[in-house]
Design a protein around this motif. Structure first.
Motif, short mmCIF file in Angstrom:
data_model
loop_
_atom_site.label_atom_id
_atom_site.label_comp_id
_atom_site.label_asym_id
_atom_site.label_seq_id
_atom_site.Cartn_x
_atom_site.Cartn_y
_atom_site.Cartn_z
N ARG A 1 16.76 -6.66 -9.91
CA ARG A 1 16.64 -7.46 -8.93
C ARG A 1 15.53 -8.76 -9.68
NH1 ARG A 1 21.21 -8.27 -5.29
NH2 ARG A 1 22.08 -6.75 -4.50
N GLY A 2 14.39 -7.99 -9.86
CA GLY A 2 13.31 -9.70 -9.91
C GLY A 2 12.50 -9.70 -8.64
N THR A 3 12.97 -8.86 -7.26
CA THR A 3 12.16 -9.41 -6.49
C THR A 3 10.56 -8.66 -6.77
OG1 THR A 3 14.64 -8.99 -5.22
CG2 THR A 3 12.18 -8.52 -3.95
N LEU A 4 10.73 -7.33 -7.41
CA LEU A 4 9.37 -6.31 -7.92
C LEU A 4 8.79 -7.07 -9.08
CD1 LEU A 4 9.30 -3.38 -5.71
CD2 LEU A 4 8.19 -5.65 -5.38
N PRO A 5 8.41 -7.73 -9.57
CA PRO A 5 8.88 -7.98 -11.45
C PRO A 5 7.18 -7.47 -11.53
CG PRO A 5 6.72 -9.53 -10.36
CD PRO A 5 7.60 -9.32 -8.56
N PRO A 6 7.07 -7.47 -12.67
CA PRO A 6 6.19 -6.02 -13.86
C PRO A 6 4.98 -6.94 -13.58
CG PRO A 6 8.41 -6.81 -15.49
CD PRO A 6 8.49 -7.53 -14.17
N GLY A 7 4.29 -5.56 -13.39
CA GLY A 7 2.96 -5.79 -13.33
C GLY A 7 2.51 -5.73 -11.25
N THR A 8 3.84 -5.77 -10.49
CA THR A 8 3.15 -5.85 -9.16
C THR A 8 2.63 -4.21 -8.64
OG1 THR A 8 5.64 -6.58 -8.74
CG2 THR A 8 4.76 -5.44 -6.72
N GLY A 9 1.95 -4.13 -8.34
CA GLY A 9 1.02 -3.35 -7.43
C GLY A 9 2.15 -2.40 -6.18
N LEU A 10 2.37 -0.59 -6.57
CA LEU A 10 2.87 -0.39 -5.81
C LEU A 10 2.18 0.80 -4.89
CD1 LEU A 10 5.97 0.68 -8.14
CD2 LEU A 10 5.61 -1.19 -6.33
N ASP A 11 1.43 0.46 -3.94
CA ASP A 11 0.80 1.45 -3.12
C ASP A 11 1.51 1.97 -1.88
OD1 ASP A 11 -2.50 2.06 -2.10
OD2 ASP A 11 -1.34 1.21 -0.47
N GLU A 12 0.85 3.51 -2.71
CA GLU A 12 1.84 4.42 -1.72
C GLU A 12 1.41 4.69 -0.26
OE1 GLU A 12 0.53 8.66 -2.60
OE2 GLU A 12 1.16 8.18 -4.89
N THR A 13 0.25 4.08 0.17
CA THR A 13 0.40 3.86 2.33
C THR A 13 0.83 2.65 2.18
OG1 THR A 13 -1.55 4.99 1.54
CG2 THR A 13 -2.05 3.46 3.44
N ALA A 14 0.74 1.88 1.88
CA ALA A 14 1.66 0.59 1.86
C ALA A 14 2.88 0.40 2.14
CB ALA A 14 1.23 -0.26 1.53
N LEU A 15 3.86 1.80 0.82
CA LEU A 15 5.18 1.49 0.82
C LEU A 15 5.56 2.41 2.18
CD1 LEU A 15 5.57 1.70 -2.82
CD2 LEU A 15 7.02 -0.26 -1.71
N ALA A 16 4.97 3.31 2.23
CA ALA A 16 5.26 4.68 3.75
C ALA A 16 5.04 3.57 4.67
CB ALA A 16 4.14 5.60 3.77
N ALA A 17 4.18 2.42 5.04
CA ALA A 17 4.21 1.87 6.29
C ALA A 17 5.31 0.52 6.19
CB ALA A 17 2.85 1.44 5.93
N ARG A 18 4.89 0.67 5.34
CA ARG A 18 6.67 -0.73 5.11
C ARG A 18 7.97 0.29 5.45
NH1 ARG A 18 10.11 -3.13 -0.68
NH2 ARG A 18 10.96 -3.54 0.54
N PHE A 19 8.68 1.33 5.17
CA PHE A 19 9.63 2.49 5.30
C PHE A 19 9.88 3.38 6.40
CE2 PHE A 19 10.23 0.96 0.68
CZ PHE A 19 11.06 0.51 0.69
N GLY A 20 8.34 3.10 7.42
CA GLY A 20 8.62 4.16 7.96
C GLY A 20 8.37 5.48 8.02
N VAL A 21 7.90 6.11 6.38
CA VAL A 21 7.80 7.83 6.21
C VAL A 21 6.51 8.59 5.94
CG1 VAL A 21 10.16 7.42 5.80
CG2 VAL A 21 8.41 6.96 3.47
N SER A 22 6.84 9.58 5.41
CA SER A 22 5.67 9.38 4.54
C SER A 22 4.44 9.80 3.62
CB SER A 22 5.17 11.58 5.22
OG SER A 22 6.02 11.99 3.83
N ARG A 23 4.04 9.81 3.17
CA ARG A 23 3.64 9.45 1.70
C ARG A 23 4.23 10.27 0.64
NH1 ARG A 23 -2.54 8.79 0.93
NH2 ARG A 23 -2.30 8.32 -1.25
N THR A 24 4.57 11.03 1.17
CA THR A 24 5.47 12.18 0.08
C THR A 24 6.47 12.08 -0.01
OG1 THR A 24 4.15 14.09 1.50
CG2 THR A 24 5.83 14.79 0.39
N PRO A 25 7.98 11.73 0.37
CA PRO A 25 8.98 10.69 -0.14
C PRO A 25 8.40 9.59 -1.12
CG PRO A 25 9.39 10.35 2.00
CD PRO A 25 7.45 11.05 2.04
N VAL A 26 8.14 8.81 -0.70
CA VAL A 26 7.18 7.98 -1.69
C VAL A 26 6.70 8.18 -2.55
CG1 VAL A 26 5.73 5.93 -1.85
CG2 VAL A 26 6.63 6.72 0.93
N ARG A 27 5.77 9.56 -3.22
CA ARG A 27 5.37 9.98 -3.77
C ARG A 27 6.68 10.10 -5.39
NH1 ARG A 27 1.72 13.09 -1.92
NH2 ARG A 27 0.68 11.82 -1.28
#
Length: 232
Positions: free
Chosen positions: A38-64
């Motif tokens: 959709r372009g909400t996350l444009p190319p070059g955007t960093g995808l930090d595992e810890t930040a994504l895990a916190a955002r979705f309320g999960v451990s880093r394993t499913p994020v990875r």
């Protein structure tokens, strides 16, 4: 207008589409893929595992795991010790992926025209009819999920486990783009028309026509995605 229940047509092998319970990693993969296409996350955007895990309320394993799947699709560039960033597959890479997908699905459709049992043919016909109702009322979300089952039932109908395995693996890599193409204007109606050609050929037992109709369908899916991507 009431909606006919979508009657998923088969109980395919476990490796024929993994249509059981959707894992958290798969949910994350679809969510992130939608945001990227959709372009909400444009190319070059960093995808930090810890930040994504916190955002979705999960451990880093499913994020990875989700990031690993997105990297296989070309939507994420994961570099050792440098983290993951949003990417876009090259035009050539995506064309190559769709070319292979078209041939694999054409082979599935052709074999299904010969190998599907009478029950499987009836189930495919019913699912296609139900999808027509979803298309007419514009139920985008349910149609998109039923579309997964439509293709999965054709894979299973080939009765070739090795072909199913290869086709499902390629489909997973292309799933973000196949999901995104439904956002193109008028795509639901066109998709159903393309499915009708595939279904008719399979029900008639016409291997060549089924393969050609499916090959054409996948090529149009690719074109629809490219048209949509130009608007993002």
């Amino acid at each position: 207008m009431s909606v006919l229940p979508v009657r998923f047509p088969l109980e395919p092998p476990a490796d024929a589409g993994r249509r059981g319970r959707v894992t958290r990693a798969e949910e994350l993969r679809m969510q992130l893929a939608d945001e990227i296409t959709r372009g909400t996350l444009p190319p070059g955007t960093g995808l930090d595992e810890t930040a994504l895990a916190a955002r979705f309320g999960v451990s880093r394993t499913p994020v990875r795991e989700a990031l690993r799947e997105l990297a296989a699709s070309g939507l994420v560039d994961a570099r050792p010790h440098r983290g993951a960033v949003v990417a876009r597959p090259s035009v050539e890479r995506l064309q190559n992926m769709f070319d292979v997908m078209a041939e694999l699905e054409a082979l599935c459709a052709g074999l299904s025209a010969l190998a599907m049992t009478p029950q499987e043919r009836r189930q495919l016909e019913r699912l296609h009819a139900d999808m027509g109702e979803l298309m007419r009322i514009g139920d985008f979300a349910t149609y998109r999920e039923a579309n997964e089952q439509f293709h999965t039932s054709i894979y299973a109908g080939s009765h070739n486990d090795y072909l199913i395995e290869m086709t499902v693996g390629t489909r997973r890599r292309l799933s973000p783009f196949r999901r995104a193409q439904f956002r193109a204007l008028g795509r639901l109606a066109l998709s159903h028309t393309e499915h009708d050609r595939v279904t008719t050929a399979i029900l008639r037992g016409d291997r060549e026509a089924a393969a050609n109709a499916m090959r054409s369908h996948i090529a149009i899916v690719h074109d629809a995605y490219e048209q949509y991507a130009q608007t993002v």
